[in-house]
Structures are given as structure tokens and as C-alpha cells.
Design an enzyme around this catalytic site. Sequence first.
Site, PDB file in Angstrom:
ATOM      1  N   ASN A  68      35.009  28.509  -5.529  1.00 24.34           N
ATOM      2  CA  ASN A  68      35.737  27.405  -4.899  1.00 24.34           C
ATOM      3  C   ASN A  68      35.939  26.193  -5.790  1.00 24.34           C
ATOM      4  O   ASN A  68      36.670  25.280  -5.437  1.00 24.34           O
ATOM      5  CB  ASN A  68      35.013  26.971  -3.626  1.00 24.34           C
ATOM      6  N   TYR A  69      35.312  26.155  -6.976  1.00 20.49           N
ATOM      7  CA  TYR A  69      35.339  24.948  -7.801  1.00 20.49           C
ATOM      8  C   TYR A  69      35.875  25.269  -9.190  1.00 20.49           C
ATOM      9  O   TYR A  69      35.370  26.162  -9.871  1.00 20.49           O
ATOM     10  CB  TYR A  69      33.919  24.383  -7.883  1.00 20.49           C
ATOM     11  N   ARG A  99      39.944  44.839 -10.727  1.00 21.74           N
ATOM     12  CA  ARG A  99      38.981  45.100 -11.783  1.00 21.74           C
ATOM     13  C   ARG A  99      39.625  45.932 -12.889  1.00 21.74           C
ATOM     14  O   ARG A  99      40.597  46.646 -12.672  1.00 21.74           O
ATOM     15  CB  ARG A  99      37.761  45.818 -11.229  1.00 21.74           C
ATOM     16  N   GLY A 109       0.986 -14.575   8.123  1.00 25.44           N
ATOM     17  CA  GLY A 109       0.393 -13.994   9.319  1.00 25.44           C
ATOM     18  C   GLY A 109       1.418 -13.613  10.369  1.00 25.44           C
ATOM     19  O   GLY A 109       2.593 -13.990  10.304  1.00 25.44           O
ATOM     20  N   ARG A 123       0.811  -1.220   0.000  1.00 24.16           N
ATOM     21  CA  ARG A 123       0.000   0.000   0.000  1.00 24.16           C
ATOM     22  C   ARG A 123       0.843   1.268   0.000  1.00 24.16           C
ATOM     23  O   ARG A 123       0.354   2.348  -0.317  1.00 24.16           O
ATOM     24  CB  ARG A 123      -0.947  -0.011   1.203  1.00 24.16           C
ATOM     25  N   GLU A 149     -12.101  -9.014  16.251  1.00 26.59           N
ATOM     26  CA  GLU A 149     -11.958  -8.195  15.055  1.00 26.59           C
ATOM     27  C   GLU A 149     -13.283  -7.535  14.692  1.00 26.59           C
ATOM     28  O   GLU A 149     -14.357  -8.040  15.015  1.00 26.59           O
ATOM     29  CB  GLU A 149     -11.452  -9.034  13.887  1.00 26.59           C
ATOM     30  N   SER A 195      34.934  47.068  -4.211  1.00 24.46           N
ATOM     31  CA  SER A 195      33.715  46.508  -4.806  1.00 24.46           C
ATOM     32  C   SER A 195      33.935  46.133  -6.264  1.00 24.46           C
ATOM     33  O   SER A 195      34.638  46.826  -7.001  1.00 24.46           O
ATOM     34  CB  SER A 195      32.576  47.526  -4.715  1.00 24.46           C
ATOM     35  N   GLN A 216      11.854 -13.808   6.765  1.00 24.29           N
ATOM     36  CA  GLN A 216      10.553 -14.448   6.606  1.00 24.29           C
ATOM     37  C   GLN A 216      10.273 -14.554   5.109  1.00 24.29           C
ATOM     38  O   GLN A 216       9.927 -13.586   4.459  1.00 24.29           O
ATOM     39  CB  GLN A 216       9.452 -13.644   7.305  1.00 24.29           C
TER      40      GLN A 216
END
Length: 455
Positions: free
Chosen positions: A376-377, A430, A87, A22, A162, A413, A82
Site C-alpha cells: 500500500n505504500y 509471476r 500547602g 517522585r 497526622e 499463488s 498556583q
Amino acid sequence: MQKEETKRSCLAVILAAGESTRMKSSQSKVLHPIGNRPMIAHVVDALAAAGISEIALVLGRDAEKVEAAARHPSVRAETYIQNERLGTAHAVLAAREAIAKGYDDVLVVFGDTPLLTQTPLQDARAGLAGGSDVVVVGFMAADPFGYGRLLVENGELVAIREEKDATPAERAIPYCNGGLMAIDGRKALGLIEKIGNANAKGEYYLTDIVEVVRAAGGHATTVEAPEEELTGCNTRAELAFIERLWQQRRRTALMLSGVSMVAPETVFLSYDTTVGQDVTIEPNVVFGPGVTVESGAVIHAFSHIEGAHVSAGASVGPFARLRPGANLGPDSKVGNFCEVKKAEIGAGAKVNHLTYIGDAFIGAGSNIGAGTITCNYDGINKHETRIGENAFIGSNSALVAPVTIGDGAYVASGSVITEDVPADAVAFGRARQENKPERARLVRERNAALKAARK
């Protein structure tokens, strides 16, 4: 002086061999997470808290994964497969070898009840110590429809009826079977082996043990637990319901410990979330696994934190993301729309807004301007950025790792920093601005001509 009573030994049999039909899932349902942890791990936690150190796992699909999820440092577990599904009594007998070792108590629990606590387990064992052969854990159901009813007379459990077999009077009984059961370990195998399969499905139901016990002149009793603790999971909808109950429980525990939550129903915690006293958590915050937040910190709205440490007095968010390895020092700040991964943010340092800090070290008192990123990569490897104490990184700067910026340094900046910056230096990374007259108009005219040609 009276001799101290010998401690009773106990085996817990966890039934987790179901096909999870289910659940409509590619994995065993007991591997589905509650609080970012497999639900079976919560069950083992409850057993360990109750002082039970021996477990028999009855497994089927994904046995190796379930076995791994059930590992606990203070519990020794053995696995039994099992192969057939005949049951619950048949499932328990899959662990026959473990039961035959001669424990005083045998507990039968289910791997899909992650809200279980130690109390019902201890109460059930106390019932065995008091002379019962079988103790069934029940609950008073808000809506008993569909549950097996516990029929109790003069303190004895007469039967488990039940729903389909119950009379109208019996259906009105709110006391229901929670599934969890304790059995006298000296009699367990003999009792379970006497359970028959004379029913429509031809299966062996553990609930029939009550009749077996009474037929042998034994005693069956019950103990009561909150309905919530015995809630099982069979569908995704029930998984979401249990998650909601679990979250409510954890939020309440944190607030009672001194944590403030503005809108607790919008805060989502993990099984190992640790939050100190006087922490404030604003709405819509998600804690993944591995998070510690120390006293006095503030977690602002819409933040996502995983695998991170937030020190005392620090501030996070709003709209911040802390990824694994983020370590915020005392009184530091990671502000809105910032992401931090595998990085140390020193005491009093500020990463205020629109910034990515990854594989980095930022010294105490430094200020990272808006739009700054640590590059960083390089496409193959990750590299580290180190920023000293009391440094200032101007807005929209790119720090190309590996790179070191010294104490007190100033980065202008818009800079692209590819080389180390000495302490107390100013870096301008820059190009000089150059204006091209009329160039924008010419570009627009060219683009318009190209569009016209395509038509």
C-alpha cells in the site's frame, strides 16, 4: 403540593499543581495514563457522573496539556495557576475567584485519584445538605500507617491527626483521611483564610479547617468510601498498582455484563473499550483505545487491537494485530500472525494467516491466502487495494496498490499483481520457473574462495 427543593449548586476544585517530583517524569503526573487515558480525565468523569458541571482547575506545570486532558463535554472548567507551593489550603485559594461566586457546595478533590467514583462525591454533598460545614471523606485502611487519622466523637469530626502527631491509641484507629473534602460554599473562603501555617514547613494545610470550623462553633463530619477509590498516585510503582485496580474493576464489569474471559487477569482494557454480550476473550489480549467488539465475537489469545471494530460473530487471532481503521464484518475471520490496518473485511471473508492487509477493502466471502500482502505504500503515498466478493487470493501474493480485483476472481499463488483483475478472471502474476544446473555449487565454491582470501 410541596414546592420542590431548589437544586444545590456546586463547584469542584481539582488540585493538580504538584511538581510530580517522585514520579520522576518529564510531564505532570496527572497526565500519566490509567486505562490509556490521563488520570485527571478519570477524575473529571467522576465529577460529571455526580452531576457537577463547574470545575476550577488549580494547575502548575504543563498547565495547557492538563487543561486539555480535563476537557469534558458536560463540564465547564476554568484554570487557575498556583505559582507557589505553600500547602493544600494555599492551593485551594488559588481558585479564590471561582469560590467567591457563591456556590452552595465546594468540593476539593485531587487530580491523581483516577479510581474515584461519583458516590463519595454525592455522599459528601449530602452531608453539607444535612447541616455540616465541612464533610471529610475517609476510609477504613487495611494498613493505616502514614495516613492522617479521623478522630470522630458522637458523630462529629473532632480532628485530623497526622501519624507523627498521633498518640499510640490514635495510631490504632483505622479510619483515615482520604483527602477529598466538601465545604459549605457560603463559608468556604472565610474558613480557608483562617487556616494558619504554624508548622514545621510553614505551609497551609487544608486539614486544619476542622479545627477552624469547630472553633467557630460549626459542624465537621465524615462519610466513608472504599479505600481503593481514594488511592492517590505519586510514583511509577503506585501508577502500576492503580492500573491493576482499574483493570480489575473494568474486567469485572464486563464479565458481569455477559463477556467471557478465560484468564481475566491477562486481559488489558482501555477506558473506552466496548464489548458485547457473549463475546469470548482468550488469555493475553490487549485492547488499545477505540475498540468495539460486538456480540458473539471471539478474540483469541495474544491479540492486540486498537481503533478497530469487530462485528458480531467475527474471529480474531490468535496472535493477530488490528490497527486503527480495521473494520471486521459479521462472521469474518482474521487469523494468526495477521495485521490489518485501515481496512474493511467483508462479512464472512477470511484472512487466515501470515498476512498484511492495509488500506484495503475485501468483499464478503473472499479468501486471502497465507503470506499475502497489500503493497500500500510507495515511499511517499498510501494507495488502496479493492478486492470484490467471493474472490480467492493465493498464498504468497503481493497486491501492488492501487489495484482492484473483481468479484469471483482468482489470483494464483506467488503472484505479484500490478494491474486490475476483472471479475471471474484468473491472474498469474509471476515469471516462468527456470532452473540453472550446477549454479548453486558454483556459488558455494566462489563464496568459499572469497572467505579463504579474507583470512
